[in-house]
Design a protein around this motif. Structure first.
Motif, PDB file in Angstrom:
ATOM      1  N   LEU A  30       1.020  -1.123   0.050  1.00 14.27           N
ATOM      2  CA  LEU A  30       0.046   0.069  -0.134  1.00 14.27           C
ATOM      3  C   LEU A  30       0.916   1.352   0.114  1.00 14.27           C
ATOM      4  O   LEU A  30       0.338   2.317  -0.569  1.00 14.27           O
ATOM      5  N   GLY A  31       2.189   1.033   0.737  1.00 16.57           N
ATOM      6  CA  GLY A  31       2.983   2.561   0.845  1.00 16.57           C
ATOM      7  C   GLY A  31       3.529   2.597  -0.643  1.00 16.57           C
ATOM      8  O   GLY A  31       3.685   3.759  -1.028  1.00 16.57           O
ATOM      9  N   ALA A  32       3.846   1.515  -1.558  1.00 19.75           N
ATOM     10  CA  ALA A  32       4.525   1.657  -2.451  1.00 19.75           C
ATOM     11  C   ALA A  32       3.352   2.159  -3.603  1.00 19.75           C
ATOM     12  O   ALA A  32       3.863   2.941  -4.465  1.00 19.75           O
ATOM     13  N   VAL A  33       2.377   1.610  -3.421  1.00 20.71           N
ATOM     14  CA  VAL A  33       1.016   2.379  -4.345  1.00 20.71           C
ATOM     15  C   VAL A  33       0.854   3.726  -4.207  1.00 20.71           C
ATOM     16  O   VAL A  33       0.684   4.353  -5.190  1.00 20.71           O
ATOM     17  N   LEU A  34       0.874   3.996  -3.018  1.00 21.93           N
ATOM     18  CA  LEU A  34       0.574   5.682  -2.468  1.00 21.93           C
ATOM     19  C   LEU A  34       1.688   6.371  -2.943  1.00 21.93           C
ATOM     20  O   LEU A  34       1.616   7.642  -3.477  1.00 21.93           O
ATOM     21  N   LEU A  35       3.008   5.768  -2.975  1.00 19.09           N
ATOM     22  CA  LEU A  35       4.213   6.611  -3.119  1.00 19.09           C
ATOM     23  C   LEU A  35       4.248   6.727  -4.609  1.00 19.09           C
ATOM     24  O   LEU A  35       4.410   7.885  -5.156  1.00 19.09           O
ATOM     25  N   ALA A  36       3.940   5.666  -5.677  1.00 18.78           N
ATOM     26  CA  ALA A  36       3.815   5.837  -6.822  1.00 18.78           C
ATOM     27  C   ALA A  36       2.716   6.722  -7.248  1.00 18.78           C
ATOM     28  O   ALA A  36       3.124   7.644  -8.437  1.00 18.78           O
ATOM     29  N   TRP A  37       1.708   6.701  -6.983  1.00 15.67           N
ATOM     30  CA  TRP A  37       0.649   7.755  -7.166  1.00 15.67           C
ATOM     31  C   TRP A  37       0.947   9.333  -6.929  1.00 15.67           C
ATOM     32  O   TRP A  37       0.832   9.932  -7.865  1.00 15.67           O
ATOM     33  N   PHE A  38       1.655   9.510  -5.856  1.00 17.25           N
ATOM     34  CA  PHE A  38       2.044  10.790  -5.519  1.00 17.25           C
ATOM     35  C   PHE A  38       3.146  11.342  -6.213  1.00 17.25           C
ATOM     36  O   PHE A  38       3.184  12.209  -6.779  1.00 17.25           O
ATOM     37  N   LEU A  39       3.945  10.448  -6.775  1.00 14.03           N
ATOM     38  CA  LEU A  39       5.177  10.780  -7.699  1.00 14.03           C
ATOM     39  C   LEU A  39       4.659  11.106  -8.990  1.00 14.03           C
ATOM     40  O   LEU A  39       5.148  11.768  -9.800  1.00 14.03           O
ATOM     41  N   LEU A  40       3.575  10.077  -9.664  1.00 10.06           N
ATOM     42  CA  LEU A  40       3.326  10.176 -10.874  1.00 10.06           C
ATOM     43  C   LEU A  40       2.100  11.084 -11.152  1.00 10.06           C
ATOM     44  O   LEU A  40       1.644  11.186 -12.349  1.00 10.06           O
ATOM     45  N   ARG A  41       1.516  11.681 -10.124  1.00  5.87           N
ATOM     46  CA  ARG A  41       0.169  12.503 -10.430  1.00  5.87           C
ATOM     47  C   ARG A  41       0.287  13.720 -11.341  1.00  5.87           C
ATOM     48  O   ARG A  41      -0.526  14.414 -11.882  1.00  5.87           O
ATOM     49  N   GLY A  42       1.743  14.263 -11.220  1.00  7.53           N
ATOM     50  CA  GLY A  42       1.949  15.399 -11.857  1.00  7.53           C
ATOM     51  C   GLY A  42       2.237  15.175 -13.322  1.00  7.53           C
ATOM     52  O   GLY A  42       2.370  16.127 -14.103  1.00  7.53           O
ATOM     53  N   TYR A  43       2.469  14.128 -13.811  1.00  2.00           N
ATOM     54  CA  TYR A  43       2.550  13.940 -15.182  1.00  2.00           C
ATOM     55  C   TYR A  43       1.296  13.978 -16.301  1.00  2.00           C
ATOM     56  O   TYR A  43       1.518  13.630 -17.216  1.00  2.00           O
ATOM     57  N   GLY A  44       0.275  13.576 -15.470  1.00  2.00           N
ATOM     58  CA  GLY A  44      -0.915  13.598 -16.331  1.00  2.00           C
ATOM     59  C   GLY A  44      -1.797  14.941 -16.315  1.00  2.00           C
ATOM     60  O   GLY A  44      -2.912  14.862 -17.021  1.00  2.00           O
ATOM     61  N   ASN A  45      -1.271  16.011 -15.967  1.00  2.00           N
ATOM     62  CA  ASN A  45      -1.895  17.162 -16.051  1.00  2.00           C
ATOM     63  C   ASN A  45      -1.786  17.729 -17.712  1.00  2.00           C
ATOM     64  O   ASN A  45      -1.019  17.270 -18.354  1.00  2.00           O
ATOM     65  N   ASP A  46      -2.682  18.307 -18.019  1.00  2.00           N
ATOM     66  CA  ASP A  46      -2.873  18.859 -19.401  1.00  2.00           C
ATOM     67  C   ASP A  46      -2.586  20.362 -19.629  1.00  2.00           C
ATOM     68  O   ASP A  46      -2.912  20.983 -20.456  1.00  2.00           O
ATOM     69  N   ASP A  47      -2.026  20.863 -18.471  1.00  2.00           N
ATOM     70  CA  ASP A  47      -1.639  22.418 -18.563  1.00  2.00           C
ATOM     71  C   ASP A  47      -0.242  22.743 -19.311  1.00  2.00           C
ATOM     72  O   ASP A  47       0.490  21.629 -19.371  1.00  2.00           O
ATOM     73  N   ASP A  48      -0.359  23.639 -20.071  1.00  2.00           N
ATOM     74  CA  ASP A  48       0.834  24.108 -20.859  1.00  2.00           C
ATOM     75  C   ASP A  48       1.656  25.130 -20.167  1.00  2.00           C
ATOM     76  O   ASP A  48       1.609  26.311 -20.103  1.00  2.00           O
ATOM     77  N   ASN A  49       2.373  24.478 -19.171  1.00  2.00           N
ATOM     78  CA  ASN A  49       3.234  25.501 -18.494  1.00  2.00           C
ATOM     79  C   ASN A  49       4.724  25.172 -18.844  1.00  2.00           C
ATOM     80  O   ASN A  49       5.525  24.859 -18.059  1.00  2.00           O
TER      81      ASN A  49
END
Length: 50
Positions: A30-49
């Motif tokens: 569960l900790g590995a899944v939570l860590l992966a979600w936390f680290l990878l959640r920024g790659y899915g945004n569609d903002d043009d920054n």
């Protein structure tokens, strides 16, 4: 009411480290899944920054 702490303690001593290892494995997964979600959640945004 009978005193049940002694039989429960005797049963838990006979089981060995199985429950502890099982809990540790579940917490680690569960900790590995939570860590992966936390680290990878920024790659899915569609903002043009750029």
């Amino acid at each position: 009411m009978p005193h049940t702490a002694v039989p429960l303690a005797a049963v838990s001593q006979e089981q060995g480290p199985g429950d502890t290892l099982r809990i540790g494995l579940v917490v680690s997964i569960l900790g590995a899944v939570l860590l992966a979600w936390f680290l990878l959640r920024g790659y899915g945004n569609d903002d043009d920054n750029d």
